[in-house]
Design a protein around this motif. Structure first.
Motif, mmCIF file in Angstrom:
data_model
loop_
_atom_site.group_PDB
_atom_site.id
_atom_site.type_symbol
_atom_site.label_atom_id
_atom_site.label_comp_id
_atom_site.label_asym_id
_atom_site.label_seq_id
_atom_site.Cartn_x
_atom_site.Cartn_y
_atom_site.Cartn_z
ATOM 1 N N HIS A 6 47.107 41.193 29.289
ATOM 2 C CA HIS A 6 47.092 42.513 29.912
ATOM 3 C C HIS A 6 48.254 42.520 30.896
ATOM 4 C CE1 HIS A 6 45.978 46.062 32.121
ATOM 5 N NE2 HIS A 6 44.808 46.190 31.519
ATOM 6 N N THR A 7 49.209 43.445 30.715
ATOM 7 C CA THR A 7 50.423 43.392 31.522
ATOM 8 C C THR A 7 50.257 44.021 32.903
ATOM 9 O OG1 THR A 7 51.246 45.426 30.510
ATOM 10 C CG2 THR A 7 51.944 43.338 29.515
ATOM 11 N N GLY A 8 49.151 44.719 33.158
ATOM 12 C CA GLY A 8 48.922 45.266 34.490
ATOM 13 C C GLY A 8 50.005 46.237 34.911
ATOM 14 N N ARG A 9 50.600 45.994 36.083
ATOM 15 C CA ARG A 9 51.586 46.928 36.628
ATOM 16 C C ARG A 9 52.913 46.880 35.870
ATOM 17 N NH1 ARG A 9 53.992 44.503 42.350
ATOM 18 N NH2 ARG A 9 54.799 42.530 41.511
ATOM 19 N N GLY A 23 47.464 34.029 32.303
ATOM 20 C CA GLY A 23 47.398 34.163 33.757
ATOM 21 C C GLY A 23 48.723 33.852 34.416
ATOM 22 N N ALA A 24 49.826 34.048 33.665
ATOM 23 C CA ALA A 24 51.153 33.649 34.127
ATOM 24 C C ALA A 24 52.133 34.815 34.047
ATOM 25 C CB ALA A 24 51.654 32.472 33.276
ATOM 26 N N ASN A 25 53.401 34.520 34.408
ATOM 27 C CA ASN A 25 54.544 35.414 34.153
ATOM 28 C C ASN A 25 54.467 36.795 34.789
ATOM 29 O OD1 ASN A 25 55.258 33.226 32.628
ATOM 30 N ND2 ASN A 25 55.669 34.356 30.756
ATOM 31 N N GLY A 26 53.639 36.954 35.807
ATOM 32 C CA GLY A 26 53.603 38.226 36.520
ATOM 33 C C GLY A 26 52.772 39.309 35.870
ATOM 34 N N TYR A 27 51.901 38.945 34.932
ATOM 35 C CA TYR A 27 51.029 39.944 34.311
ATOM 36 C C TYR A 27 49.713 40.044 35.090
ATOM 37 C CZ TYR A 27 54.689 39.678 30.887
ATOM 38 O OH TYR A 27 55.930 39.694 30.298
ATOM 39 N N LEU A 28 48.748 40.793 34.602
ATOM 40 C CA LEU A 28 47.643 41.236 35.443
ATOM 41 C C LEU A 28 46.924 40.104 36.178
ATOM 42 C CD1 LEU A 28 46.024 43.628 36.517
ATOM 43 C CD2 LEU A 28 44.486 43.371 34.559
ATOM 44 N N ILE A 29 46.540 39.050 35.477
ATOM 45 C CA ILE A 29 45.827 37.964 36.156
ATOM 46 C C ILE A 29 46.709 37.351 37.237
ATOM 47 C CG2 ILE A 29 44.800 35.683 35.873
ATOM 48 C CD1 ILE A 29 43.826 36.550 33.112
ATOM 49 N N HIS A 30 47.984 37.155 36.915
ATOM 50 C CA HIS A 30 48.921 36.605 37.902
ATOM 51 C C HIS A 30 49.104 37.565 39.081
ATOM 52 C CE1 HIS A 30 52.928 34.140 38.370
ATOM 53 N NE2 HIS A 30 52.101 33.963 39.380
ATOM 54 N N GLN A 31 49.065 38.855 38.807
ATOM 55 C CA GLN A 31 49.198 39.845 39.874
ATOM 56 C C GLN A 31 48.051 39.734 40.871
ATOM 57 O OE1 GLN A 31 49.599 43.624 37.769
ATOM 58 N NE2 GLN A 31 51.189 42.690 36.492
ATOM 59 N N PHE A 32 46.868 39.393 40.397
ATOM 60 C CA PHE A 32 45.746 39.176 41.312
ATOM 61 C C PHE A 32 45.934 37.898 42.126
ATOM 62 C CE2 PHE A 32 43.396 42.468 39.105
ATOM 63 C CZ PHE A 32 42.510 42.932 40.063
ATOM 64 N N LEU A 33 46.587 36.890 41.548
ATOM 65 C CA LEU A 33 46.764 35.613 42.237
ATOM 66 C C LEU A 33 47.799 35.680 43.346
ATOM 67 C CD1 LEU A 33 46.828 33.239 39.119
ATOM 68 C CD2 LEU A 33 44.942 33.526 40.736
ATOM 69 N N ARG A 71 39.579 35.219 42.220
ATOM 70 C CA ARG A 71 38.291 35.662 41.673
ATOM 71 C C ARG A 71 38.434 36.350 40.324
ATOM 72 N NH1 ARG A 71 34.158 40.247 44.095
ATOM 73 N NH2 ARG A 71 32.534 39.947 42.503
ATOM 74 N N PHE A 72 39.433 37.229 40.186
ATOM 75 C CA PHE A 72 39.595 37.946 38.921
ATOM 76 C C PHE A 72 39.858 36.963 37.782
ATOM 77 C CE2 PHE A 72 42.282 40.162 35.773
ATOM 78 C CZ PHE A 72 41.399 41.165 35.398
ATOM 79 N N ALA A 73 40.712 35.980 38.024
ATOM 80 C CA ALA A 73 41.008 34.982 36.996
ATOM 81 C C ALA A 73 39.749 34.215 36.601
ATOM 82 C CB ALA A 73 42.072 34.013 37.506
ATOM 83 N N GLY A 92 41.552 28.807 26.237
ATOM 84 C CA GLY A 92 42.574 28.184 27.057
ATOM 85 C C GLY A 92 43.001 29.141 28.157
ATOM 86 N N PHE A 93 43.658 28.608 29.178
ATOM 87 C CA PHE A 93 44.107 29.428 30.303
ATOM 88 C C PHE A 93 45.536 29.043 30.636
ATOM 89 C CE2 PHE A 93 44.740 30.894 34.562
ATOM 90 C CZ PHE A 93 43.915 32.005 34.710
ATOM 91 N N ARG A 94 46.424 30.034 30.707
ATOM 92 C CA ARG A 94 47.822 29.767 31.035
ATOM 93 C C ARG A 94 48.137 30.226 32.454
ATOM 94 N NH1 ARG A 94 53.690 31.479 28.403
ATOM 95 N NH2 ARG A 94 54.379 29.337 28.103
ATOM 96 N N LEU A 95 48.843 29.390 33.201
ATOM 97 C CA LEU A 95 49.266 29.735 34.552
ATOM 98 C C LEU A 95 50.719 29.297 34.745
ATOM 99 C CD1 LEU A 95 49.055 26.682 35.674
ATOM 100 C CD2 LEU A 95 46.767 27.311 36.386
#
Length: 361
Positions: A102-105, A174-184, A204-206, A223-226
């Motif tokens: 999910h690319t988020g913003r 959860g990497a590269n500036g997409y939604l999960i990363h944006q929460f982090l 928390r979102f991740a 799997g989870f990518r960060l």
């Protein structure tokens, strides 16, 4: 011969080797409703000698799309079309996970007719490519608590759809500036509620997303990518004290879930943190190592040999060398990736890179 070419057990599947084809956006989902095509099935099947293939980022909802012609996994049409990809890879003995992204913003209304969303109403600096040309990133809609929970459900539904489509598992991006990363990251997550503020609240979102997906399809298929410290898409994690606290807390919170693997895209200068996260992680650790301007190559096989990683991820070289494991085993030669064909187009720079056999090497 290096341990990299020995079999490995992952999530109940036997991998032929310890080499991973990293997820790479290719923007060639020209099928109906942004679904994969027979050409995409050929592309992935050509690379089935990888121990594990992780697909390009796939949006879990229409609003999760950030680039033109990227595939989804949120309609019946898309699920059916992905089956041709998984069948083709499995027919050649491969194992394939779908990356949920999910690319988020990071996106634009020109792509979806929808306002991008994010943890906070903070626009990313920069531009995104659309069919109408480059467009400035817009200010995203700040997700409400209810919308955050609905988005987590979208991830879980996408994971179920992936299994229905024949995938062996999924990877959460959860990497590269997409939604999960944006929460982090503190610059993109400026919330003051339970989803932002301290590292414990920013993760928390991740964590909730990983829990929901693990419950949906089984933790051994997730799997989870960060990518700690990665500034891509206007992420600022330059406060190393905060960054290390955030990712330490994240890994400690994810560890009890016993996910299939943790996949780190390594930013420059964070090897010490990489080693600490690897030590704290209880299951398979995958690394796409930092190699500067050069793509990951034969020299990085030593990371498997010395136990730094369990699985080693290759990006650009896998894009250009469909038989990369065979080439690495003999030390080359390697086809050179053509950056002008990375995104969009047809078979040129996609399915026409020759194997060693085809090249007569």
């Amino acid at each position: 011969m290096s341990k990299a070419f020995e079999p490995y057990e992952l999530g109940g599947k036997r991998l032929a080797n310890r080499l991973v084809m990293a997820p790479m956006t290719r923007s060639r989902a020209h099928g109906p409703g942004q679904s994969p095509t027979p050409l995409m099935a050929e592309y992935y099947a050509q690379r089935a000698s990888a121990g594990l293939i992780v697909t390009e980022g796939v949006q879990p909802s229409r609003g999760g799309q950030g680039y033109p012609d990227t595939p989804g996994i949120h309609t019946a049409e898309q699920v059916a079309a992905w089956r041709q990809v998984t069948d083709a890879v499995h027919a050649r003995g491969g194992v394939i996970y779908l990356q949920i992204m999910h690319t988020g913003r990071v996106g634009h209304p020109a792509l979806t007719d929808l306002q991008p969303v994010g943890p906070s109403a903070v626009a990313a600096a920069g531009q995104v490519y659309t069919h109408q040309g480059p467009q400035d990133f817009v200010t995203p809609h700040e997700l409400t608590d209810a919308e955050i929970r609905a988005t987590i459900t979208d991830y879980a539904t996408a994971a179920r759809n992936a299994i229905e489509a024949g995938f062996d598992g999924v990877e959460l991006h959860g990497a590269n500036g997409y939604l999960i990363h944006q929460f982090l990251a503190p610059n993109s997550n400026q919330r003051t509620d339970a989803w932002g503020g301290s590292p414990e609240r920013r993760i928390r979102f991740a964590v909730e997303t990983a829990k929901a997906v693990a419950e949906a399809i089984g933790a051994d298929k997730v799997g989870f990518r960060l990518s700690p410290g990665n500034p891509y898409n206007d992420i600022d994690e330059s406060d190393t004290t905060d960054m290390e606290a955030t990712y330490t807390a994240l890994v400690e919170a994810l560890a009890p879930l016993n996910l299939a693997y943790l996949h780190q895209l390594e930013a420059p200068g964070v090897r010490d943190l990489t080693l600490r996260l690897r030590k704290a992680w209880p299951t398979t650790f995958v690394l796409n190592p930092s190699t500067g301007r050069e793509p990951t190559g034969p020299a990085e096989l030593e990371l498997v040999e010395n136990g730094t990683v369990d699985l080693l991820a290759y990006g650009a070289l896998f894009l250009a060398n469909p038989d990369l494991p065979a080439r690495l085993a003999r030390g080359g030669p390697f086809n050179t990736p053509d950056p002008t064909t990375f995104y969009g187009g047809g078979e040129k720079g996609f399915t026409d890179y020759p194997t060693l056999e085809e090249a007569g090497a």
